[in-house]
Design a protein around this motif. Structure first.
Motif, PDB file in Angstrom:
ATOM      1  N   GLY A  77       0.732  -1.278   0.174  1.00 26.27           N
ATOM      2  CA  GLY A  77       0.105   0.001  -0.151  1.00 26.27           C
ATOM      3  C   GLY A  77       0.847   1.379  -0.072  1.00 26.27           C
ATOM      4  N   SER A  79       2.034   3.292  -2.222  1.00 34.81           N
ATOM      5  CA  SER A  79       1.948   4.165  -3.196  1.00 34.81           C
ATOM      6  C   SER A  79       0.545   4.947  -2.705  1.00 34.81           C
ATOM      7  N   LYS A  80      -0.284   4.296  -2.132  1.00 33.56           N
ATOM      8  CA  LYS A  80      -1.447   5.141  -1.652  1.00 33.56           C
ATOM      9  C   LYS A  80      -0.812   6.086  -0.359  1.00 33.56           C
ATOM     10  N   VAL A  81      -0.150   5.583   0.445  1.00 33.12           N
ATOM     11  CA  VAL A  81       0.429   6.264   1.668  1.00 33.12           C
ATOM     12  C   VAL A  81       1.246   7.304   1.132  1.00 33.12           C
ATOM     13  N   GLY A  83       0.983   8.844  -1.760  1.00 30.60           N
ATOM     14  CA  GLY A  83       0.297   9.942  -2.407  1.00 30.60           C
ATOM     15  C   GLY A  83      -0.564  10.729  -1.258  1.00 30.60           C
ATOM     16  N   PHE A  84      -1.030  10.086  -0.283  1.00 33.58           N
ATOM     17  CA  PHE A  84      -1.466  10.849   0.614  1.00 33.58           C
ATOM     18  C   PHE A  84      -0.518  12.016   1.447  1.00 33.58           C
ATOM     19  N   TYR A  85       0.587  11.318   1.652  1.00 31.64           N
ATOM     20  CA  TYR A  85       1.747  12.226   2.344  1.00 31.64           C
ATOM     21  C   TYR A  85       2.276  13.197   1.129  1.00 31.64           C
ATOM     22  N   LYS A  87       0.284  14.945  -0.769  1.00 29.66           N
ATOM     23  CA  LYS A  87      -0.693  15.945  -0.795  1.00 29.66           C
ATOM     24  C   LYS A  87      -0.433  16.888   0.323  1.00 29.66           C
ATOM     25  N   MET A 130       8.131  -0.378  -1.476  1.00 33.88           N
ATOM     26  CA  MET A 130       7.466   0.208  -2.613  1.00 33.88           C
ATOM     27  C   MET A 130       8.280  -0.053  -4.143  1.00 33.88           C
TER      28      MET A 130
END
Length: 169
Positions: A77, A79-81, A83-85, A87, A130
């Motif tokens: 996960g 890439s999702k984490v 991506g949030f970071y 932002k 990752m």
């Protein structure tokens, strides 16, 4: 939390206490810093409360368990984490992407060296997952770095700890 309280917890829970505290640190979760617990474990080993090789084995096992968990988080996960970071902290993107490129190029050596650096040593596991680093290479590099880091801290407690405790008292 003072040394007496930590000593009481060790006497009550023994090796399990060392494992849990070191695991929490390698998971990057709050708790007692392993940089305090490992020297204390070295002192306990010097006093004969626990064997020195057992402390090393427990601390490396806990460090590896935490590292594997973060590696899997990155692999499954990350890439999702990330991506949030990005932002929340867009200025960090170039720095993190640079570290991931370094990891792709340096591989196991990058993980080994990172395991010897404060703060970076626990976080390197997520980018390693990752970039889908080979799990065996990651594991061997992690074990070597974790072993060396923990040996220094436990060894410092073993050889210099009594003097440090007397200085703190």
């Amino acid at each position: 939390m003072n040394i007496q309280t930590l000593t009481q917890l060790f006497l009550q829970y023994g090796a399990l206490f060392i494992y849990i505290i070191v695991l929490l640190e390698y998971l990057n979760l709050p708790g007692f810093p392993a940089g305090v617990i490992m020297p204390l474990a070295g002192i306990w080993a010097a006093k004969g409360e626990i064997s020195f090789p057992l402390v090393i084995l427990i601390s490396v096992g806990a460090g590896l368990t935490g590292s594997w968990a973060l590696y899997l988080l990155g692999r499954l996960g990350g890439s999702k984490v990330l991506g949030f970071y990005f932002k929340k902290f867009p200025k960090q993107r170039p720095l993190i992407e640079d570290k991931m490129d370094m990891l792709r190029k340096k591989g196991g050596i990058g993980v080994f060296v990172s395991k010897l650096l404060p703060m970076v040593r626990t976080l390197i596991s997520i980018p390693a997952g990752m970039v889908r680093m080979n799990f065996m290479i990651y594991t061997v590099s992690s074990v070597l770095g974790i072993f060396l880091w923990n040996l220094v801290f436990v060894g410092a407690g073993y050889f210099f700890g009594e003097a440090a405790i007397q200085a703190l008292a």
